[in-house]
Design an enzyme around this catalytic site. Sequence first.
Site, PDB file in Angstrom:
ATOM      1  N   GLU A 303      -5.086   7.471  -2.692  1.00 51.78           N
ATOM      2  CA  GLU A 303      -5.831   8.674  -2.319  1.00 51.78           C
ATOM      3  C   GLU A 303      -4.820   9.651  -1.752  1.00 51.78           C
ATOM      4  O   GLU A 303      -4.192   9.380  -0.726  1.00 51.78           O
ATOM      5  CB  GLU A 303      -6.916   8.327  -1.299  1.00 51.78           C
ATOM      6  CG  GLU A 303      -7.876   9.467  -1.022  1.00 51.78           C
ATOM      7  CD  GLU A 303      -7.422  10.340   0.126  1.00 51.78           C
ATOM      8  OE1 GLU A 303      -6.825  11.407  -0.138  1.00 51.78           O
ATOM      9  OE2 GLU A 303      -7.648   9.952   1.281  1.00 51.78           O
ATOM     10  N   CYS A 340      -8.322  14.967   4.722  1.00 53.16           N
ATOM     11  CA  CYS A 340      -8.071  14.935   3.285  1.00 53.16           C
ATOM     12  C   CYS A 340      -9.220  15.511   2.471  1.00 53.16           C
ATOM     13  O   CYS A 340      -9.007  16.052   1.386  1.00 53.16           O
ATOM     14  CB  CYS A 340      -7.755  13.514   2.826  1.00 53.16           C
ATOM     15  SG  CYS A 340      -9.051  12.318   3.199  1.00 53.16           S
TER      16      CYS A 340
END
Length: 596
Positions: A303, A340
């Site tokens: 990720e 994020c």
Amino acid sequence: MAHLDSLDDGTLVLAAVGAATLVFLYLLLRSDAEAAVPYTVAPPEQAQPGWKGPVLAEPALKVSGSSLIQCYAPATGEALARVNPATADGIDRAVGRAKAAQVAWARTSFAARRKVLRTMLAFVLANQETIARVACRDSGKTMVDAALGEILVTAEKLRWTIRHGEESLKSERRATNLLLAYKWNEVLYQPLGVVAACVSWNYPFHNLVSPVIAAIFAGNAVVVKGSEATAWSSSYFASIVTRALEACGHSPDIVQSLVCWPSVADRLTSHPDVSHVTFIGSRQVARQVCASAAKSLTPVCVELGGKDPAIVLDDLSDGDFNRVASILMRGVFQSAGQNCIGIERVIALPRAHERLVAHLTPKIRALKPGSVLDAPRGTAVDVGALISAAGFDGLESLIADAVKSGARLLAGGTRHVHPEHPQGHYFTPTFLADVTPSMAIAQQELFAPVFLLMRATSVSDAISTANSTIYALGASVYGSSTTDLERVVGEVDAGMVAVNDFAVTYMVQLPFGGAKGSGYGRFAGKEGLRSLCNLKAVTRDRWPGIKTSIPGPMDMPLNGPGAGAAAWRMAQGIVLLGYAPTLMGKLEGLASMLGI
């Protein structure tokens, strides 16, 4: 055995009550068997109210002339501790301990694993303030940021796994076909062994504990490498898990927590006894992690952040507009933008664009940066510190370049020297309007408290702008027209999309991850749990005495004249019988098999 119609109503009622009582007692006993076990973990003194530490003249992670990690509070520059990082040999020992402990752990029941998670959840709920204070001290965020981004999502991860973990990992019956109708098929989800997670610093509690929850519920042991930037809090947060394991009668070696310098991390990611790696971080580091894991052919879930767009349509009512504006503020400035799946670009249609400029400019100018743990009582802090000042020069340069290219700087734009904490890492909450896709600031992930507002002429233009970066992690869209909303959902590049909301896909444990430059693989939800398992396919005989046998004409070795042709006719007939779309075709196949 008596027939039901021969029993009177009273007997039937008593039987029903008795059955219900047995079910209730079973559920009660089962619940008690999985009940949380009380335990304690001593909180670090640095998180206590009133604590003061020595302020470093030049806050930095590296101790000159030493391999030690200097931990400090990014909001104040106060020294927290020095941590001795793991060596390659230390990583080997951690993996070895995890591997030995996993043998017994893999044999535990789902009920036993749920008991551990219930025990953790009870601790988290009872110790919210301490956990939040530790996270704030080590990362610089506010208590509200910690409540939403650390505790809330961890509690949900635990709740979801307790409630849905077993059903996600139960063996599955799969369909058969005509040729193998005498078989039944199953997929088993079995532990991989030892898995690893290399996690980022922006959510020091949740990012460390979340992969542990999934790993241990799937029956694995786990080695989790926290960031050196939040090395101080890692030991406390890891102890929350290991003490829960001990309280429930299991080895704490199932979970290994370590911190090391990047030059040593290769030992973990390429370790032959590690069966899966989860990595959360930057694209640059991900390339090194994937190359390292390739040495032992270890699968990796990566990720890599995003440049998440929030598309605001022009059909919002006045009431909805104010609600959405508040969501956008939280989505951009949560954890000082170090998120994020934070909103990095707000793409608004013309009317919404101007309304947002007028509505948000005074709000963003009024945001107050600071250290929430050190602010005088009653003083509000909206935006915390950043983890480091290393990127401030580049950030200021990107903002100046955007203004030079036509963007309007409506608030902030520079680093902030806090009068109480001059050694803290603060950036002034920033508002840039009229940003265009061609500007560098619209393409790079900022991880900073910067609200970028971009104008779109139409829904098509908004989607095109949203898709104009290398990233595709999350996205959100706000409006009233179902047609337009669903068009954005279908056409925007993203792994996750929230409609009229922000980042809530994670709050219901839908699979988390992205596409394009945001990485691949998924964690969270049943997909995340299953990715930590060996998917074992099994076929079994359905009925006694009916088993697979090789037909005579196809039995090896083929013997006699014409044996090859007979074998071919048999094989051809089998294919037709199994897959011909019509009854006549299947009969032709059967005839071929019978040699007719």
